[in-house]
Design an enzyme around this catalytic site. Structure first.
Site, PDB file in Angstrom:
ATOM      1  N   TYR A  86      41.791  29.516  31.510  1.00 12.06           N
ATOM      2  CA  TYR A  86      42.418  30.454  32.452  1.00 12.06           C
ATOM      3  C   TYR A  86      43.885  30.157  32.605  1.00 12.06           C
ATOM      4  CZ  TYR A  86      40.692  26.466  35.254  1.00 12.06           C
ATOM      5  OH  TYR A  86      40.376  25.230  35.714  1.00 12.06           O
TER       6      TYR A  86
ATOM      7  N   CYS B 256      37.238  23.614  28.684  1.00  6.86           N
ATOM      8  CA  CYS B 256      37.666  24.277  29.912  1.00  6.86           C
ATOM      9  C   CYS B 256      39.031  23.757  30.336  1.00  6.86           C
ATOM     10  CB  CYS B 256      36.650  24.043  31.037  1.00  6.86           C
ATOM     11  SG  CYS B 256      37.005  24.986  32.534  1.00  6.86           S
TER      12      CYS B 256
ATOM     13  N   GLU C 267      36.054  28.181  28.303  1.00  6.97           N
ATOM     14  CA  GLU C 267      36.444  28.824  29.555  1.00  6.97           C
ATOM     15  C   GLU C 267      37.855  28.367  29.874  1.00  6.97           C
ATOM     16  OE1 GLU C 267      33.855  30.293  32.618  1.00  6.97           O
ATOM     17  OE2 GLU C 267      34.457  28.531  33.768  1.00  6.97           O
TER      18      GLU C 267
ATOM     19  N   TYR D  83      36.823  29.896  40.979  1.00  2.00           N
ATOM     20  CA  TYR D  83      36.881  28.437  40.861  1.00  2.00           C
ATOM     21  C   TYR D  83      35.556  27.923  40.330  1.00  2.00           C
ATOM     22  CZ  TYR D  83      41.198  29.076  43.271  1.00  2.00           C
ATOM     23  OH  TYR D  83      42.460  29.512  43.562  1.00  2.00           O
ATOM     24  N   SER D  84      35.653  27.017  39.384  1.00  2.00           N
ATOM     25  CA  SER D  84      34.436  26.459  38.796  1.00  2.00           C
ATOM     26  C   SER D  84      33.765  25.532  39.786  1.00  2.00           C
ATOM     27  CB  SER D  84      34.783  25.654  37.540  1.00  2.00           C
ATOM     28  OG  SER D  84      35.418  26.471  36.609  1.00  2.00           O
TER      29      SER D  84
HETATM   30  C1  LIG Z   1      36.504  31.279  35.274  1.00  4.20           C
HETATM   31  C2  LIG Z   1      37.656  30.637  35.983  1.00  4.20           C
HETATM   32  C3  LIG Z   1      37.501  29.386  36.527  1.00  4.20           C
HETATM   33  C4  LIG Z   1      38.565  28.788  37.198  1.00  4.20           C
HETATM   34  N1  LIG Z   1      38.388  27.564  37.720  1.00  4.20           N
HETATM   35  C5  LIG Z   1      39.385  26.973  38.390  1.00  4.20           C
HETATM   36  C6  LIG Z   1      39.202  25.705  38.970  1.00  4.20           C
HETATM   37  O1  LIG Z   1      38.135  25.103  38.858  1.00  4.20           O
HETATM   38  N2  LIG Z   1      40.239  25.150  39.629  1.00  4.20           N
HETATM   39  C7  LIG Z   1      41.453  25.791  39.744  1.00  4.20           C
HETATM   40  O2  LIG Z   1      42.354  25.231  40.377  1.00  4.20           O
HETATM   41  N3  LIG Z   1      41.635  26.993  39.209  1.00  4.20           N
HETATM   42  C8  LIG Z   1      40.632  27.614  38.542  1.00  4.20           C
HETATM   43  N4  LIG Z   1      40.829  28.841  38.029  1.00  4.20           N
HETATM   44  C9  LIG Z   1      42.134  29.501  38.249  1.00  4.20           C
HETATM   45  C10 LIG Z   1      42.119  30.179  39.621  1.00  4.20           C
HETATM   46  O3  LIG Z   1      41.213  31.254  39.615  1.00  4.20           O
HETATM   47  C11 LIG Z   1      43.479  30.779  40.031  1.00  4.20           C
HETATM   48  O4  LIG Z   1      43.986  31.536  38.961  1.00  4.20           O
HETATM   49  C12 LIG Z   1      44.520  29.760  40.421  1.00  4.20           C
HETATM   50  O5  LIG Z   1      44.052  28.963  41.476  1.00  4.20           O
HETATM   51  C13 LIG Z   1      45.805  30.440  40.860  1.00  4.20           C
HETATM   52  O6  LIG Z   1      45.549  31.297  41.927  1.00  4.20           O
HETATM   53  P1  LIG Z   1      46.603  31.523  43.073  1.00  4.20           P
HETATM   54  O7  LIG Z   1      46.085  32.604  43.944  1.00  4.20           O
HETATM   55  O8  LIG Z   1      46.950  30.237  43.708  1.00  4.20           O
HETATM   56  O9  LIG Z   1      47.901  32.015  42.298  1.00  4.20           O
HETATM   57  P2  LIG Z   1      48.408  33.525  42.200  1.00  4.20           P
HETATM   58  O10 LIG Z   1      49.021  33.904  43.512  1.00  4.20           O
HETATM   59  O11 LIG Z   1      47.300  34.377  41.671  1.00  4.20           O
HETATM   60  O12 LIG Z   1      49.478  33.392  41.079  1.00  4.20           O
HETATM   61  C14 LIG Z   1      50.792  32.899  41.320  1.00  4.20           C
HETATM   62  C15 LIG Z   1      51.528  32.711  40.036  1.00  4.20           C
HETATM   63  O13 LIG Z   1      51.076  31.543  39.375  1.00  4.20           O
HETATM   64  C16 LIG Z   1      50.622  31.816  38.068  1.00  4.20           C
HETATM   65  N5  LIG Z   1      49.423  30.997  37.877  1.00  4.20           N
HETATM   66  C17 LIG Z   1      48.163  31.324  38.167  1.00  4.20           C
HETATM   67  N6  LIG Z   1      47.345  30.284  37.877  1.00  4.20           N
HETATM   68  C18 LIG Z   1      48.102  29.303  37.409  1.00  4.20           C
HETATM   69  C19 LIG Z   1      47.839  28.006  36.943  1.00  4.20           C
HETATM   70  N7  LIG Z   1      46.575  27.524  36.922  1.00  4.20           N
HETATM   71  N8  LIG Z   1      48.883  27.253  36.513  1.00  4.20           N
HETATM   72  C20 LIG Z   1      50.129  27.730  36.535  1.00  4.20           C
HETATM   73  N9  LIG Z   1      50.428  28.960  36.965  1.00  4.20           N
HETATM   74  C21 LIG Z   1      49.445  29.749  37.407  1.00  4.20           C
HETATM   75  C22 LIG Z   1      50.357  33.274  38.037  1.00  4.20           C
HETATM   76  O14 LIG Z   1      50.589  33.820  36.762  1.00  4.20           O
HETATM   77  C23 LIG Z   1      51.378  33.809  39.032  1.00  4.20           C
HETATM   78  O15 LIG Z   1      52.623  33.965  38.430  1.00  4.20           O
HETATM   79  C24 LIG Z   1      39.796  29.442  37.327  1.00  4.20           C
HETATM   80  C25 LIG Z   1      39.943  30.696  36.772  1.00  4.20           C
HETATM   81  C26 LIG Z   1      38.908  31.290  36.104  1.00  4.20           C
HETATM   82  C27 LIG Z   1      39.115  32.645  35.517  1.00  4.20           C
END
Ligand SMILES: Cc1cc2nc3c(=O)[nH]c(=O)nc-3n(C[C@H](O)[C@H](O)[C@H](O)COP(=O)(O)OP(=O)(O)OC[C@H]3O[C@@H](n4cnc5c(N)ncnc54)[C@H](O)[C@@H]3O)c2cc1C
Ligand code: SF4
Ligand code: SF4
Lengths: 428, 475
Positions: free
Chosen positions: A428, A386, A426, A216-217
């Site tokens: 994701y 981003c 950036e 998370y950023s």
């Molecule tokens: C460098 C970086 C910075 C990030 N910053 C932020 C941030 O500031 N705030 C934030 O909320 N997230 C951010 N993310 C995304 C975050 O890391 C997670 O991927 C996101 O919160 C989903 O994680 P989860 O465990 O809830 O879902 P998971 O259990 O990992 O995934 C569940 C399902 O949802 C899908 N999915 C994953 N992410 C998303 C999405 N964003 N939209 C729709 N479907 C999705 C997956 O493909 C999977 O099928 C960032 C990612 C990166 C790489």
């Protein structure tokens, strides 16, 4: 691309012989005959392949989607590839350095450098699809502060305490986003605007393995969400459907959104050493984001705001392009409205407003082409993108078009922005 | 024109709407096709939404679009690779002449036969596989089965289009008959023997898609060289789809082997009974399945000497595999090829005119390709540190067609007596007991990311989706 003095680097396209079924689809597909085979293996000719990706989706196995950063002079020749039973490992940074490849250049070689190409290849370059990722910088702006990274690796996380958790979107909407504040107590956790941290959700995944950390950023400035405190803010969107729109309950995001004040969480990081803001007082910052991509933008804006209040600033411009489906779903919509116009130039794009045409950040960028062009010409300007992966290409294409219309050939400008750490992506 | 018009009832990239008669004829055939799908297509799958790939155009960007689709709503249609107006015939007696866009009268009967035979195999495999969805070892595998099923259905469409467009009333009748014959039906079986064999379990299915769909690849490749341009273009596009089918076979068997080796290493045993007791398929059983499917499949190439094959080639109807890449005179007159024959109870090589041996040439190309893949399976065993190796049996083993038909031979190629054949058959070919054991492992596993105990998960998911992606939604 920047440094002709250093060894030329390519992303060499390779086929995984352990997975490939030798079906010939790729060879039949490749428009320029870059693929060949013998009885044993299918291989890609490094000096012919231009990375056009035409072969990627028709390959039934995925074996064709393999890329290695290589010094151009040491690209694996076809004869050698034909003998492989498995792919050789990536060259280590040390091996690359030995071959004269600078560390920065490694990550930069995101696309195959066109075979030190004579005339014929130039034509294929023009046809190759646009690859936005190739323009993202891997170096920070020259005036950025030094970032600490990996103080707490995944094996040695630290603990933080939740000291705040509020919904920062209007409640009752699909994309609920929380503003969460974590306090590190007396554990050192220095961060800069633009960095991210990792959160390890408790429990195990379907295979019984502990969950991996999600990133998370950081949404707060370097001196803390509350100035002078050892805390950081995050902007976390509750994931309730996947990228295909199917219902799914995201593991980490739901965990974070449901945290109560007083709960503790396992944190790793910090991460990121190039998506950092410039510090010198005349630098301009153009921020382009959607959804939670606003987190680093909030961090940078807030730091600038604090600097300005303290009188330590000399008029660098801030320009923000921010997209969401509706105002209700836009994180920090309320607070954004209160920022003075002479401090930040805000452009909001809504894609799902009833009775209004859909507008995306790149549409707004095109509308503001004149101002963006002026900023593009100024070497003090830095660009930050981003948000969701799907926005990246459109945004970089819009930037390219704005540049070209202003008489700045992207072929020249793009690599300069990248080399000088002035365009950061950036997604994701 | 390469984009496919999905606004039409029958999606196509052949401007079907410009030919109202043809369009109406095909629209008349369409409900029968759907009826066939409902009757003998994948069992119990009607409400599932499957993560299928659909072509929106036949160029690299468009032909693999992924999304969840109900199989019955899959838009079967007519897709031809783009043509080249100046294409020349590049082998046989008409070499150097312009390729045909219409069927020349004198080749009509042969072409029709070739197309009908090819077309007959497509619905046949759907019929053979219709029960397999009930015992899928994972959701990932279930999706792959269904992808194959819809594409076999589309291959049928490809052949039916050629029949309707180029063969008039005969063609329409043949197209009807394709939906009437049925795999394993005593009274009205499918044309080729292998397509009347049962595919009772997933090991058979993987072997079938490895070996028998590879026969498809070689046949289609030979047809894609044809002087009859519509056939060449149709089969070229079919080949891109066929690749996935072979992938399912190759990676499927490979994953079965990987799991077996894992169990052997965990238990530190090569005892067949212990491996079976642990719920994995022992390597000797895999070898017997291999022997069976390999020998049945190489029969599909037809008699080792065939004057039909010579005619097909000389008249430009069917080329060799990778004809365009070979550097000989592409006429093959006066050349010879070695085929096997039995003389005095021994196998001997015999030189025969190349033109008559073209089935054998294609079979040998297939054999080379198959053997290479079996060696890749061996790499999996080798990596696990287990000394055993799989191999394909001798070419004359267990053959039912051609000069070698009915010969009693060990897999190593020793001619054996009838008595020895009877005594050792159980070593060489799957026994009823083997099949019963494999059948006993077939249970349905369809939670995302879960796999039956006898098979390893794949190295990667489909279209770069995770392995535990919801490939099939059961509604
Ligand atoms: C460098 C970086 C910075 C990030 N910053 C932020 C941030 O500031 N705030 C934030 O909320 N997230 C951010 N993310 C995304 C975050 O890391 C997670 O991927 C996101 O919160 C989903 O994680 P989860 O465990 O809830 O879902 P998971 O259990 O990992 O995934 C569940 C399902 O949802 C899908 N999915 C994953 N992410 C998303 C999405 N964003 N939209 C729709 N479907 C999705 C997956 O493909 C999977 O099928 C960032 C990612 C990166 C790489
Ligand atoms: S398309 Fe993929 S599987 Fe087929 S030969 Fe090429 S790399 Fe191998
Ligand atoms: S990326 Fe393009 S040029 Fe390279 S092998 Fe694939 S199709 Fe050919």
């Amino acid at each position: 691309m920047n440094a002709m003095t250093e060894a030329a680097v390519i992303r060499q396209h390779l086929i995984d012989p352990e997975i490939c079924i030798r079906c010939n689809t790729c060879e039949a597909t490749c428009p320029i005959g870059a693929i060949t085979h013998d009885d044993r293996n299918y291989v890609v000719k490094a000096d012919v392949c231009n990375g056009c990706m035409a072969c990627i989706s028709p390959c039934p196995t995925g074996s064709i989607d393999n890329w290695r950063t290589m010094p151009a002079t040491r690209a694996y020749p076809v004869e050698e590839q034909l003998l492989w039973d498995e792919l050789p490992p990536e060259l280590t940074p040390e091996q690359l350095a030995e071959a004269g490849v600078a560390t920065d250049a490694q990550a930069e070689a995101a696309v195959p450098v066109l075979a030190q190409a004579p005339a014929a290849a130039a034509a294929t370059l023009a046809e190759a699809p646009f690859n936005s990722a190739a323009y993202g910088a891997t170096t920070p702006p020259w005036s950025a502060a030094h970032a600490y990274t990996n103080l707490y690796p995944p094996k040695k996380p630290t603990t933080a305490t939740v000291v705040g958790n509020i919904n920062c979107t209007e409640s009752g909407f699909a994309s609920e986003t929380h503003h969460v504040v974590l306090d590190f107590g007396s554990m050192p956790f220095p961060v800069l605007e633009g960095q991210s941290i990792g959160i390890i959700p408790p429990g195990v995944d379907a295979n019984g393995k502990p969950h991996v950390a999600r990133q998370y950023s950081v949404a707060s400035p370097r001196n803390g969400e509350r100035p002078g405190y050892n805390n950081v803010a995050l902007t976390v969107k509750r994931v309730t459907e996947d990228h295909q729109g199917r219902p799914v309950r995201g593991v980490a995001s739901n965990y974070v959104c449901d945290l109560k004040v007083g709960d503790t969480v396992q944190v790793v990081g910090p991460f990121g050493h190039s998506f950092l803001m410039p510090n010198h007082p005349r630098s301009h910052i153009v921020m382009i984001c959607t959804g939670t991509g606003s987190a680093p933008m909030r961090a940078m804006t807030e730091w600038r705001r604090r600097l300005r209040k303290s009188g330590r600033f000399e008029g660098g411009k801030l320009m923000l392009f921010f997209g969401a489906r509706t105002p209700q779903e836009l994180p920090y919509f309320g607070p954004l409205q209160t920022l003075p116009k002479d401090f930040i130039d805000i452009n909001l794009a809504f894609s799902r407003q009833p009775d209004q045409p859909r507008r995306y950040v790149q549409d707004l960028m095109r509308e503001r082409a004149a101002d963006l062009a002026a900023l593009l010409k100024d070497s003090h300007t830095h660009f930050y993108v981003c948000g969701l992966k799907s926005m990246e290409e459109g945004v970089v294409l819009a930037l390219r078009d704005v540049a070209e219309q202003a008489g700045l050939p992207w072929d020249t400008l793009g690599p300069v922005l990248k080399a000088e750490g002035r365009l950061h992506l950036e997604t994701y | 024109m390469s984009t496919i018009d999905y606004a039409q009832k029958i999606p196509n990239n052949v401007n079907l709407s410009d030919d109202r008669t043809l369009q109406r004829a095909l629209e008349g055939w369409q409900p029968n096709f759907i009826q066939w799908w409902d009757d003998v297509g994948p069992e119990g799958s009607t409400d599932f939404e499957v993560y299928l790939r659909t072509a929106v155009s036949v160029d690299p960007q468009g032909w693999a679009q992924f999304g969840h689709v109900k199989m019955r709503d899959y838009r079967w249609g007519i897709f031809l690779n783009p043509g080249d107006a100046n294409r020349q015939i590049h082998f046989g007696d008409h070499k150097g002449e312009k390729a045909w866009t219409d069927v020349p009268g004198e080749h009509r009967a042969n072409l029709r036969r070739i197309i009908v035979t090819q077309g007959d195999t497509e619905p046949a495999s759907v019929e053979q596989q219709r029960h397999l969805g009930l015992t899928a070892p994972s959701m990932y595998d279930l999706r792959n089965l269904f992808q194959i099923n819809v594409e076999e259905g589309r291959h049928l469409w490809a052949m039916v289009y050629l029949l309707h467009k180029h063969f008039g009333r005969d063609g329409r009748e043949e197209a009807e008959a394709l939906l009437q014959r049925q795999s394993g039906d005593e009274n009205n079986p499918r044309i080729l023997g292998a397509f009347n064999e049962k595919t009772p379990d997933w090991l058979s299915f993987f072997m079938f898609t490895y070996f028998t769909d590879r026969d498809g690849k070689f046949q289609l490749a030979a047809l894609s060289e044809s002087a009859f341009d519509p056939l060449a273009r149709t089969t070229k596009f079919m080949l891109t789809e066929e690749a996935h089918h072979m992938f399912v076979g190759e990676s499927g068997v490979s994953r079965v082997i990987a799991r077996t080796c894992q169990v052997m290493n965990e238990l530190k045993t090569d005892d067949v009974q212990k491996v079976r007791a642990a719920g994995a398929i022992d390597l000797p059983t895999i070898q017997r399945y291999l022997n069976f499917h390999y020998s049945v499949t190489i029969d599909l190439f037809g008699a080792d000497q065939s004057s039909n094959a010579a005619t097909f080639y000389s008249s430009g109807l069917k080329g060799r595999y990778e004809e365009g890449k070979r550097d000989d005179d592409h006429l093959l007159k006066g050349q010879s090829y070695r085929v096997l024959e039995v003389q005095n109870g021994q196998l001997v090589d015999k030189e025969v005119p190349m033109l008559n041996a073209l089935n054998e040439v294609l079979r040998d190309d297939f054999i080379k390709d198959s053997v290479a893949g079996v060696n890749r399976w061996n790499k999996v065993i080798e990596k696990a540190g287990i000394p055993l190796r799989l191999s394909v049996p001798h070419k004359a083993f267990n053959r039912q067609i051609g000069a070698l038909a009915g010969l009693k031979l060990s897999p190593e190629g020793q001619v054996v007596s009838e008595a020895e054949w009877q005594a050792r058959q159980a070593e060489w070919l799957p026994t009823a007991e083997d099949r019963a054991f494999v059948a006993s492992l077939m249970g349905r596993v369809v939670e995302p990311g879960k796999f039956a105990n006898w098979i390893s998960p794949p190295v990667m998911g489909i279209n770069r989706q995770p392995v535990d992606f919801e490939y099939v939604r059961f509604n």
